[in-house]
Motif scaffolding. Structure first.
Motif, PDB file in Angstrom:
ATOM      1  N   ALA A 217       0.812  -1.220   0.000  1.00  0.00           N
ATOM      2  CA  ALA A 217       0.000   0.000   0.000  1.00  0.00           C
ATOM      3  C   ALA A 217       0.843   1.266   0.000  1.00  0.00           C
ATOM      4  CB  ALA A 217      -0.940   0.004   1.211  1.00  0.00           C
ATOM      5  N   GLY A 218       2.159   1.120   0.129  1.00  0.00           N
ATOM      6  CA  GLY A 218       3.029   2.283   0.146  1.00  0.00           C
ATOM      7  C   GLY A 218       3.259   2.844  -1.245  1.00  0.00           C
ATOM      8  N   GLU A 219       3.476   4.158  -1.308  1.00  0.00           N
ATOM      9  CA  GLU A 219       3.704   4.831  -2.588  1.00  0.00           C
ATOM     10  C   GLU A 219       5.089   5.463  -2.672  1.00  0.00           C
ATOM     11  OE1 GLU A 219       0.534   7.608  -2.767  1.00  0.00           O
ATOM     12  OE2 GLU A 219      -1.042   6.071  -2.908  1.00  0.00           O
ATOM     13  N   ALA A 220       5.563   6.040  -1.573  1.00  0.00           N
ATOM     14  CA  ALA A 220       6.875   6.694  -1.567  1.00  0.00           C
ATOM     15  C   ALA A 220       7.495   6.522  -0.191  1.00  0.00           C
ATOM     16  CB  ALA A 220       6.743   8.173  -1.905  1.00  0.00           C
ATOM     17  N   TYR A 221       8.800   6.265  -0.170  1.00  0.00           N
ATOM     18  CA  TYR A 221       9.491   5.996   1.100  1.00  0.00           C
ATOM     19  C   TYR A 221      10.906   6.560   1.021  1.00  0.00           C
ATOM     20  CZ  TYR A 221      11.366   3.287   5.044  1.00  0.00           C
ATOM     21  OH  TYR A 221      11.957   2.903   6.230  1.00  0.00           O
ATOM     22  N   VAL A 222      11.270   7.363   2.007  1.00  0.00           N
ATOM     23  CA  VAL A 222      12.601   7.974   2.040  1.00  0.00           C
ATOM     24  C   VAL A 222      13.213   7.792   3.429  1.00  0.00           C
ATOM     25  CG1 VAL A 222      13.955  10.079   1.779  1.00  0.00           C
ATOM     26  CG2 VAL A 222      11.962   9.704   0.314  1.00  0.00           C
ATOM     27  N   ASP A 223      14.435   7.306   3.458  1.00  0.00           N
ATOM     28  CA  ASP A 223      15.220   7.215   4.685  1.00  0.00           C
ATOM     29  C   ASP A 223      15.997   8.516   4.819  1.00  0.00           C
ATOM     30  OD1 ASP A 223      17.018   6.719   6.709  1.00  0.00           O
ATOM     31  OD2 ASP A 223      17.968   4.990   5.756  1.00  0.00           O
ATOM     32  N   VAL A 224      15.689   9.278   5.857  1.00  0.00           N
ATOM     33  CA  VAL A 224      16.287  10.602   6.028  1.00  0.00           C
ATOM     34  C   VAL A 224      17.569  10.528   6.856  1.00  0.00           C
ATOM     35  CG1 VAL A 224      15.732  13.009   6.610  1.00  0.00           C
ATOM     36  CG2 VAL A 224      13.914  11.454   5.983  1.00  0.00           C
ATOM     37  N   GLY A 225      18.088   9.316   7.064  1.00  0.00           N
ATOM     38  CA  GLY A 225      19.281   9.152   7.900  1.00  0.00           C
ATOM     39  C   GLY A 225      20.590   9.496   7.225  1.00  0.00           C
ATOM     40  N   THR A 226      20.540   9.890   5.947  1.00  0.00           N
ATOM     41  CA  THR A 226      21.748  10.318   5.235  1.00  0.00           C
ATOM     42  C   THR A 226      21.472  11.667   4.587  1.00  0.00           C
ATOM     43  OG1 THR A 226      21.110   9.301   3.131  1.00  0.00           O
ATOM     44  CG2 THR A 226      22.290   7.908   4.724  1.00  0.00           C
ATOM     45  N   LEU A 227      22.527  12.357   4.171  1.00  0.00           N
ATOM     46  CA  LEU A 227      22.342  13.637   3.495  1.00  0.00           C
ATOM     47  C   LEU A 227      21.596  13.452   2.179  1.00  0.00           C
ATOM     48  CD1 LEU A 227      25.731  15.479   4.125  1.00  0.00           C
ATOM     49  CD2 LEU A 227      23.469  16.122   4.977  1.00  0.00           C
ATOM     50  N   HIS A 228      21.899  12.353   1.472  1.00  0.00           N
ATOM     51  CA  HIS A 228      21.188  12.070   0.232  1.00  0.00           C
ATOM     52  C   HIS A 228      19.703  11.864   0.502  1.00  0.00           C
ATOM     53  CE1 HIS A 228      20.328  10.503  -3.756  1.00  0.00           C
ATOM     54  NE2 HIS A 228      19.791   9.429  -3.199  1.00  0.00           N
ATOM     55  N   GLY A 229      19.392  11.100   1.545  1.00  0.00           N
ATOM     56  CA  GLY A 229      18.005  10.870   1.903  1.00  0.00           C
ATOM     57  C   GLY A 229      17.315  12.143   2.355  1.00  0.00           C
TER      58      GLY A 229
END
Length: 242
Positions: A217-229
């Motif tokens: 059911a997910g559409e978008a997912y971002v790991d914010v644990g890095t500068l790229h994320g």
């Protein structure tokens, strides 16, 4: 319903910061008529509350008193309690720190506080009464825990940071009962508490006859644990009204 948030990590991938990584400002929120910075962990808390959580347990390290100061005793209708993980000992250890406060019949939501994902109501898609994972499509599943399922959505295997992952769908959050959480904890202890990742523990749980479901059911997912994320999250939010 409980929401359990493991927030005791060191955040080494995005250091140095002058505060806990869970309080990293990502996007904004409205406080009345005033627009204010939004801590990244607020996204997960809001999504848990939308799914019905009225109790949030944040597992923190001894040095993260700023999280307590930021959130205090409640967020909206949800009461917040804090549990200390004395040393960084992996995700399983952090999650199970909340177990003494959870009854077997209670439902529990678990998510990662340094992520931003959509749709906001995604957790509502998860089944109750067992163990179910909310899945998201990503371009590089080798950086996450890829979930292999059959055509009916039953979890066959979780491939933890595997280079040749057989699925591009990764878990971003999950739901389980207190009883299943206790089963996983007992299995973790039986295995010498050597599983730092929930994926390897769940694989053993499945091998011993347990079951889990997954919902794409997910559409978008971002790991914010890095500068790229972090940059990805800002780009994602720039096109979304939050």
């Amino acid at each position: 319903m409980w929401g359990v948030i493991p927030a005791a990590g060191l955040g080494s991938r995005i250091q140095p910061l002058a505060f806990s990584k869970e309080l990293l400002p990502v996007g904004t929120r409205k406080d009345g008529d005033v627009e204010r910075p939004r801590a990244v962990s607020e996204y997960l808390i809001d999504r848990m509350i939308l799914a019905g959580a009225d109790k949030i347990c944040m597992v923190i390290s001894p040095g993260k008193s700023d999280i307590v100061e930021y959130y205090g005793a409640n967020v909206g209708p949800a009461h917040i309690c804090y549990v200390v993980q004395p040393v960084a000992a992996g995700l399983c250890d952090a999650i199970f720190r909340s177990l003494p406060w959870i009854q077997p019949e209670e439902e529990v939501l678990v998510g990662l506080p340094d992520t931003v994902w959509f749709p906001e109501h995604g957790l509502r898609a998860l089944d109750g009464g067992g163990l179910s994972f909310l899945l998201f499509p990503v371009e590089h599943p080798e950086f996450f825990d890829a979930v292999v399922t059959d055509e009916r959505g039953r979890v066959l295997e979780i491939q933890v940071k595997q280079r040749d992952a057989r699925s591009r769908w990764v878990w971003g959050a999950f739901k389980l009962t207190g009883a299943v959480m206790r089963e996983l904890h007992d299995l973790w202890c039986e295995r010498g508490q050597q599983d730092p990742y929930i994926g390897t523990l769940v694989n053993e749980y499945l091998a011993r006859g347990g079951s889990a479901r997954a919902v794409r059911a997910g559409e978008a997912y971002v790991d914010v644990g890095t500068l790229h994320g972090y940059r990805e999250a800002m780009q994602l939010l720039s096109g979304v009204v939050v």
